[in-house]
Scaffold this motif. Structure first.
Motif, mmCIF file in Angstrom:
data_model
loop_
_atom_site.group_PDB
_atom_site.id
_atom_site.type_symbol
_atom_site.label_atom_id
_atom_site.label_comp_id
_atom_site.label_asym_id
_atom_site.label_seq_id
_atom_site.Cartn_x
_atom_site.Cartn_y
_atom_site.Cartn_z
ATOM 1 N N ASP A 132 0.934 -1.138 0.099
ATOM 2 C CA ASP A 132 0.001 -0.136 -0.031
ATOM 3 C C ASP A 132 0.805 1.245 0.099
ATOM 4 O O ASP A 132 0.824 2.180 0.876
ATOM 5 C CB ASP A 132 -0.972 0.183 1.181
ATOM 6 N N PHE A 133 1.916 1.296 -0.949
ATOM 7 C CA PHE A 133 2.831 2.414 -0.951
ATOM 8 C C PHE A 133 2.171 3.614 -1.741
ATOM 9 O O PHE A 133 1.634 3.186 -2.998
ATOM 10 C CB PHE A 133 3.969 1.863 -1.812
ATOM 11 N N PRO A 134 2.767 4.795 -1.446
ATOM 12 C CA PRO A 134 1.955 6.029 -2.230
ATOM 13 C C PRO A 134 2.312 5.661 -3.617
ATOM 14 O O PRO A 134 3.525 5.769 -3.879
ATOM 15 C CB PRO A 134 2.533 7.140 -1.465
ATOM 16 N N TYR A 135 1.263 5.649 -4.488
ATOM 17 C CA TYR A 135 1.285 5.848 -5.949
ATOM 18 C C TYR A 135 0.215 6.777 -6.661
ATOM 19 O O TYR A 135 -0.989 6.411 -5.837
ATOM 20 C CB TYR A 135 1.479 4.297 -6.308
ATOM 21 N N LEU A 136 0.682 7.520 -7.533
ATOM 22 C CA LEU A 136 -0.580 8.205 -8.017
ATOM 23 C C LEU A 136 -0.186 8.299 -9.646
ATOM 24 O O LEU A 136 0.725 8.696 -10.131
ATOM 25 C CB LEU A 136 -0.558 9.888 -7.767
ATOM 26 N N GLY A 137 -0.973 7.378 -10.415
ATOM 27 C CA GLY A 137 -0.692 7.413 -11.748
ATOM 28 C C GLY A 137 -2.010 8.289 -12.413
ATOM 29 O O GLY A 137 -3.074 8.232 -12.359
ATOM 30 N N ALA A 138 -1.426 8.972 -13.587
ATOM 31 C CA ALA A 138 -2.131 9.975 -14.236
ATOM 32 C C ALA A 138 -2.593 9.535 -15.292
ATOM 33 O O ALA A 138 -1.423 9.539 -16.449
ATOM 34 C CB ALA A 138 -1.613 11.567 -14.111
ATOM 35 N N CYS A 139 -3.652 9.147 -16.169
ATOM 36 C CA CYS A 139 -4.069 8.708 -17.258
ATOM 37 C C CYS A 139 -3.221 7.492 -17.492
ATOM 38 O O CYS A 139 -4.048 6.460 -17.470
ATOM 39 C CB CYS A 139 -3.532 9.788 -18.322
ATOM 40 N N TYR A 140 -2.427 7.249 -17.752
ATOM 41 C CA TYR A 140 -1.444 5.856 -18.015
ATOM 42 C C TYR A 140 -1.627 5.228 -16.747
ATOM 43 O O TYR A 140 -1.526 4.062 -16.683
ATOM 44 C CB TYR A 140 0.043 6.054 -18.528
ATOM 45 N N GLY A 141 -1.765 5.805 -15.626
ATOM 46 C CA GLY A 141 -1.981 5.305 -13.955
ATOM 47 C C GLY A 141 -3.106 4.296 -14.418
ATOM 48 O O GLY A 141 -3.005 3.122 -13.591
ATOM 49 N N VAL A 142 -4.223 4.773 -15.160
ATOM 50 C CA VAL A 142 -5.363 3.882 -15.186
ATOM 51 C C VAL A 142 -5.174 2.448 -15.678
ATOM 52 O O VAL A 142 -5.636 1.471 -15.589
ATOM 53 C CB VAL A 142 -6.533 4.661 -15.975
ATOM 54 N N GLY A 143 -4.055 2.587 -16.904
ATOM 55 C CA GLY A 143 -3.812 1.572 -17.696
ATOM 56 C C GLY A 143 -2.780 0.728 -16.951
ATOM 57 O O GLY A 143 -3.100 -0.672 -16.805
ATOM 58 N N THR A 144 -2.010 1.293 -16.104
ATOM 59 C CA THR A 144 -0.943 0.275 -15.286
ATOM 60 C C THR A 144 -1.797 -0.462 -14.049
ATOM 61 O O THR A 144 -1.594 -1.512 -13.713
ATOM 62 C CB THR A 144 0.133 1.039 -14.686
#
Length: 243
Positions: free
Chosen positions: A93-105
């Motif tokens: 549960d490590f801090p991670y924020l994906g923008a746009c490609y974050g949805v894909g990953t």
């Protein structure tokens, strides 16, 4: 402070450099505090998560829903690297924020349904929080509905039960979600301003986001309403997780 990392996949220098500058601007982080890794240029390094504050992921040209034979060797490598990274990120549960490609990953990692059903043209759209979104600390202080920049060929049609839906738009049911307490993904672009999206419109004019004759219409569409709230998500993420 332990640094944050921005994982980027844009091969074009101008939009890639501008993306990094915008992440720095809206997070308030210096170059030493936000380390950029351009994955299209070489393999993802091995990260010791204990030595990082968090991970950002920028947008990019890769589509998770593309057929395997349509994906380049670089895309296959990057997808494999993200899968390995997310094994540890989600487990911890490590801090991670994906923008746009974050949805894909993150979406692909969770087994979400990703397809072309809810694609959105390059434009400004109203994004509305769910009740869970309104209660989420990363969205604290934002209006229940806010304008955001979008432009994507694929999106999540169905989230698994392990994810919490935080926001939607009229054409795209999954604009933002969370896994656990600290892993986030957005379909919209919190890092963009008008100058940034204008650069990308010109840089990717022949990448199939719009027809050649629609260039002027697209440039007009991203100016139809002011966009000021999404960037606060980046500042909040940086302030919340810096250590």
């Amino acid at each position: 402070m332990k640094p944050f990392v921005l994982l980027a996949t844009r091969a074009e220098d101008l939009p890639a450099d501008q993306e990094y500058a915008q992440f720095r601007r809206y997070t308030g982080l210096s170059e030493s505090e936000l380390v950029r890794v351009r994955l299209e240029a070489g393999p993802m390094p091995t990260f010791d998560l204990d030595e990082l504050s968090g991970i950002f992921v920028g947008g990019g040209p890769f589509n998770a829903s593309d057929a395997a034979e349509e994906k380049s060797p670089v895309q296959h490598r990057v997808e494999s690297e993200f899968a390995a990274l997310l094994d540890e990120v989600v487990a911890r549960d490590f801090p991670y924020l994906g923008a746009c490609y974050g949805v894909g990953t993150v979406g692909a990692f969770l087994g979400a349904t990703i397809d072309r059903t809810h694609a959105e043209p390059v434009s400004v759209v109203p994004v509305t929080m769910t009740d869970a979104g309104a209660a989420d600390p990363l969205l604290h202080g934002l209006p229940r509905t806010f304008e955001a920049f979008v432009g994507h060929k694929e999106a999540i049609s169905s989230l698994p039960a392990s994810a919490v839906l935080l926001a939607s738009s009229p054409l795209c049911p999954v604009q933002m979600f969370r896994v656990g307490r600290n892993v986030y993904a957005t379909q919209f672009h919190p890092e963009l301003d008008v100058d940034g999206i204008t650069t990308r419109i010109h840089a990717y004019a022949d990448h199939g986001y719009f027809a050649p004759h629609e260039l002027h219409v697209t440039l007009t569409a991203v100016r139809r309403a002011p966009v000021s709230h999404p960037s606060r998500i980046l500042r909040t993420f940086a302030e919340r997780y810096a250590r």
